[in-house]
Motif scaffolding. Structure first.
Motif, PDB file in Angstrom:
ATOM      1  N   LYS A   1     104.878 -16.647  32.063  1.00  0.00           N
ATOM      2  CA  LYS A   1     104.582 -15.758  33.194  1.00  0.00           C
ATOM      3  C   LYS A   1     103.207 -15.131  33.056  1.00  0.00           C
ATOM      4  N   ARG A   2     102.774 -14.883  31.821  1.00  0.00           N
ATOM      5  CA  ARG A   2     101.459 -14.281  31.579  1.00  0.00           C
ATOM      6  C   ARG A   2     100.331 -15.253  31.828  1.00  0.00           C
ATOM      7  N   GLU A   3     100.640 -16.556  31.691  1.00  0.00           N
ATOM      8  CA  GLU A   3      99.580 -17.570  31.857  1.00  0.00           C
ATOM      9  C   GLU A   3      99.137 -17.696  33.258  1.00  0.00           C
TER      10      GLU A   3
ATOM     11  N   LEU B   1     116.617 -15.318  22.668  1.00  0.00           N
ATOM     12  CA  LEU B   1     115.435 -14.486  22.441  1.00  0.00           C
ATOM     13  C   LEU B   1     114.165 -15.331  22.502  1.00  0.00           C
ATOM     14  N   GLU B   2     114.201 -16.512  21.875  1.00  0.00           N
ATOM     15  CA  GLU B   2     113.038 -17.404  21.911  1.00  0.00           C
ATOM     16  C   GLU B   2     112.747 -17.874  23.332  1.00  0.00           C
ATOM     17  N   GLU B   3     113.799 -18.177  24.090  1.00  0.00           N
ATOM     18  CA  GLU B   3     113.609 -18.596  25.484  1.00  0.00           C
ATOM     19  C   GLU B   3     112.961 -17.475  26.302  1.00  0.00           C
ATOM     20  N   ARG B   4     113.405 -16.263  26.073  1.00  0.00           N
ATOM     21  CA  ARG B   4     112.813 -15.124  26.793  1.00  0.00           C
ATOM     22  C   ARG B   4     111.346 -14.965  26.431  1.00  0.00           C
ATOM     23  N   LYS B   5     111.039 -15.123  25.141  1.00  0.00           N
ATOM     24  CA  LYS B   5     109.643 -15.023  24.717  1.00  0.00           C
ATOM     25  C   LYS B   5     108.803 -16.100  25.397  1.00  0.00           C
ATOM     26  N   ARG B   6     109.324 -17.341  25.450  1.00  0.00           N
ATOM     27  CA  ARG B   6     108.605 -18.434  26.099  1.00  0.00           C
ATOM     28  C   ARG B   6     108.407 -18.151  27.581  1.00  0.00           C
ATOM     29  N   ASP B   7     109.464 -17.666  28.227  1.00  0.00           N
ATOM     30  CA  ASP B   7     109.361 -17.342  29.655  1.00  0.00           C
ATOM     31  C   ASP B   7     108.327 -16.252  29.903  1.00  0.00           C
TER      32      ASP B   7
END
Length: 64
Positions: free
Chosen positions: A62-64, A52-58
């Protein structure tokens, strides 16, 4: 040479001790299996949290 009755009595005592030892081992194995299941559940939970944390980081990258 010991009489047969004495040998039989000794054998029965040894069998009784062996049965008790087996019961103790079965109990310990049951406790070990229970603890293993608990640890396995913790690892699965940790893996899910990390995913879940990895998905949040990804998603953040992507938003950056």
């Amino acid at each position: 040479m010991k009489p047969t009755s004495e040998l039989l009595k000794e054998s029965q005592e040894q069998l009784s001790q062996t049965e008790l030892a087996i019961k103790d081992l079965e109990k310990m194995l049951g406790l070990m299996n229970k603890r293993f299941d608990e640890l396995n559940g913790m690892m699965i939970g940790l893996g899910q949290a990390l995913t879940l944390e990895e998905r949040k980081r990804d998603d953040y990258r992507k938003r950056e």
